[in-house]
Scaffold this motif. Structure first.
Motif, mmCIF file in Angstrom:
data_model
loop_
_atom_site.group_PDB
_atom_site.id
_atom_site.type_symbol
_atom_site.label_atom_id
_atom_site.label_comp_id
_atom_site.label_asym_id
_atom_site.label_seq_id
_atom_site.Cartn_x
_atom_site.Cartn_y
_atom_site.Cartn_z
ATOM 1 N N UNK A 8 0.888 -1.145 -0.128
ATOM 2 C CA UNK A 8 0.009 0.072 0.049
ATOM 3 C C UNK A 8 0.804 1.300 -0.088
ATOM 4 N N UNK A 9 0.654 2.125 -0.981
ATOM 5 C CA UNK A 9 1.309 3.205 -1.182
ATOM 6 C C UNK A 9 0.378 4.539 -0.648
ATOM 7 N N UNK A 10 1.025 5.411 0.116
ATOM 8 C CA UNK A 10 0.405 6.594 0.541
ATOM 9 C C UNK A 10 0.417 7.809 -0.680
ATOM 10 N N UNK A 11 -0.481 7.994 -0.940
ATOM 11 C CA UNK A 11 -0.642 9.114 -2.023
ATOM 12 C C UNK A 11 -1.165 10.573 -1.512
ATOM 13 N N UNK A 12 -1.347 11.475 -2.447
ATOM 14 C CA UNK A 12 -2.032 12.793 -1.836
ATOM 15 C C UNK A 12 -3.345 12.330 -1.450
ATOM 16 N N UNK A 13 -3.743 12.289 -0.234
ATOM 17 C CA UNK A 13 -5.110 12.460 0.080
ATOM 18 C C UNK A 13 -5.541 11.094 -0.044
ATOM 19 N N UNK A 14 -4.928 10.083 -0.738
ATOM 20 C CA UNK A 14 -5.561 8.754 -0.851
ATOM 21 C C UNK A 14 -4.286 7.635 -0.954
ATOM 22 N N UNK A 15 -4.848 6.511 -0.574
ATOM 23 C CA UNK A 15 -3.658 5.414 -0.937
ATOM 24 C C UNK A 15 -3.911 4.499 -2.017
ATOM 25 N N UNK A 16 -2.861 3.864 -2.602
ATOM 26 C CA UNK A 16 -3.423 3.049 -3.610
ATOM 27 C C UNK A 16 -2.471 1.770 -3.511
ATOM 28 N N UNK A 17 -2.475 0.831 -4.324
ATOM 29 C CA UNK A 17 -1.819 -0.512 -3.994
ATOM 30 C C UNK A 17 -0.952 -0.875 -5.555
ATOM 31 N N UNK A 18 0.229 -1.468 -5.087
ATOM 32 C CA UNK A 18 0.888 -1.878 -6.471
ATOM 33 C C UNK A 18 1.815 -3.248 -5.976
#
Length: 423
Positions: A197-207
């Motif tokens: 799980x990668x923390x992004x700008x205001x939201x998290x996404x997966x890779x």
């Protein structure tokens, strides 16, 4: 070494948007004239990769896989019939099941990519597991092909021993052992990929990321060469040898049949020998198509293992293009068996026609009984009208019988009166 190329042998699935970004994302770099010429070559190769993925993954794969799944379902329906219960058909039915599951996972992976950050966490967890399961069923199908080729070789070259060795029960044991061995050799792939799980700008996404276990040198090189040897090189060598011997046996059998045709031989024996020869030809064609479709992937696997072992430079996009084409050939190989069975085996065609005709007959019976049920379960007025019609028909029939009876009685009385007057 480019990490994106490490999965080139499992299906390189990436969305078109990311590929387009790779192709045209060179404007921010300051390059000399020689660098520009190098990048022009790289751009052309990237565009070729884009076109290959567009044609193969967006159009050809869904068509081939869908037709293959339907054809393998037909294979299973026909081969499960009691009339088709032989050891060879048990192998072919298991092969159809493995091919169906392999194509099903390939179809889902054609629309799910690790580079698509919009996917859910469940989809990201599904992708690496689906890749491993597709490899499992593909590896099992490879060795099932070797098994029924060896079984057919024994049946042709050693017919007396073949009756004792080539039985349905032994075929089931061989299939079970093949699946267990393939599962044991494919099991390490479950530990190659992890979801982060990668923390992004205001939201998290997966890779998807490669695990430390998969990055170790011993596993990276040792397992790769073992995989190439056990699931690529050894099956191709065995299939080539046994298939060549089967072709030689068929040629000799044709010569013997021509000699026997000049002597007395019953029609049933001729028919049985001819059917056995056609089954052998069918299996030979299956193996030949397997070799043609699997050989390019074997060459690519050997090349990729050699490059990784010696840390040699390589053209990543060309390897990816070859990987897409090789994956398509493997999927074609898993999709064409229904047409081969239908062409070579008259018994398969007859059983398939019987199954289709039985389905049509049952559909017709349902269509006949459905209006009757609707009629008798309809409104009360329609039921009353049907009852009145039946009563009218029964009353008219009874009156007709009374008229016939009275006319016969009058005729008998007339004859009796004439007889008495004459006496």
């Amino acid at each position: 070494m480019d990490e994106n190329c490490s999965n080139v042998l499992i299906s390189l699935h990436r969305p078109i948007s990311s590929i387009g970004a790779e192709i045209f994302n060179y404007s921010g770099k300051n390059m000399s004239q020689s660098d520009n010429s190098t990048m022009e070559i790289h751009n052309s190769v990237s565009f070729g990769l884009y076109i290959t993925r567009l044609i193969v993954q967006s159009y050809l794969v869904p068509i081939v896989v869908t037709c293959g799944i339907i054809g393998n379902i037909f294979n299973i329906i026909v081969l499960v019939n009691p009339k088709m219960r032989t050891s060879t058909n048990v192998y072919l039915m298991s092969l159809a099941m493995c091919d169906s599951l392999y194509l099903l996972f390939c179809l889902t992976l054609a629309f799910l990519h690790c580079s698509n950050a919009d996917l859910s966490k469940e989809a990201f967890k599904y992708i690496p597991n689906a890749k491993v399961l597709s490899d499992l069923f593909s590896n099992t199908a490879v060795w099932l092909t070797v098994c029924f080729t060896l079984e057919r070789f024994i049946a042709v070259r050693l017919p007396m021993r073949g009756k004792a060795w080539c039985t349905v029960s032994k075929a089931k044991v061989a299939i079970l052992v093949t699946f267990v061995v393939s599962a044991g050799n494919t099991l390490p792939e479950f530990f190659e990929t992890k979801i982060v799980q990668i923390a992004g700008n205001g939201s998290a996404y997966y890779q998807c990321e490669t695990t430390d276990f998969a990055e170790t040198y011993s596993y990276h090189i040792g397992y790769y060469w073992w995989f190439v040897a056990i699931f690529t090189f050894a099956p191709l060598v065995l299939l080539t040898v046994f298939n060549s011997l089967l072709i030689k046996s068929v040629w000799q059998a044709n010569r013997n049949r021509q000699l026997l045709s000049q002597t007395r031989i019953t029609g049933e024996a001729k028919k049985s020998n001819k059917e056995q020869q056609r089954v052998t030809l069918m299996l030979i064609s299956v193996v030949l198509i397997f070799i043609v479709c699997q050989a390019p992937q074997a060459i690519l696997l050997i090349y990729w293992s050699y490059v990784q072992t010696n840390d040699l430079p390589y053209q990543g996009d060309m390897v990816k293009i070859a990987g897409n084409v090789c994956n398509l050939l493997v999927q074609i190989n898993a999709s064409v068996n229904f047409f081969l069975y239908s062409y070579f085996s008259s018994k398969f065609r007859t059983t398939f026609k019987d199954v289709i005709c039985r389905c049509r007959r049952s559909d017709r019976q349902r269509s006949v009984h459905r209006p009757l049920r609707n009629t008798f379960r309809g409104k009360s007025a329609s039921r009353q009208s049907m009852t009145s019609l039946s009563l009218m028909s029964s009353s008219s029939f009874r009156s007709h019988r009374r008229e016939v009876h009275s006319s016969r009685k009058e005729a008998l009385q007339t004859r009796w009166s004439h007889y008495k007057s004459s006496v």
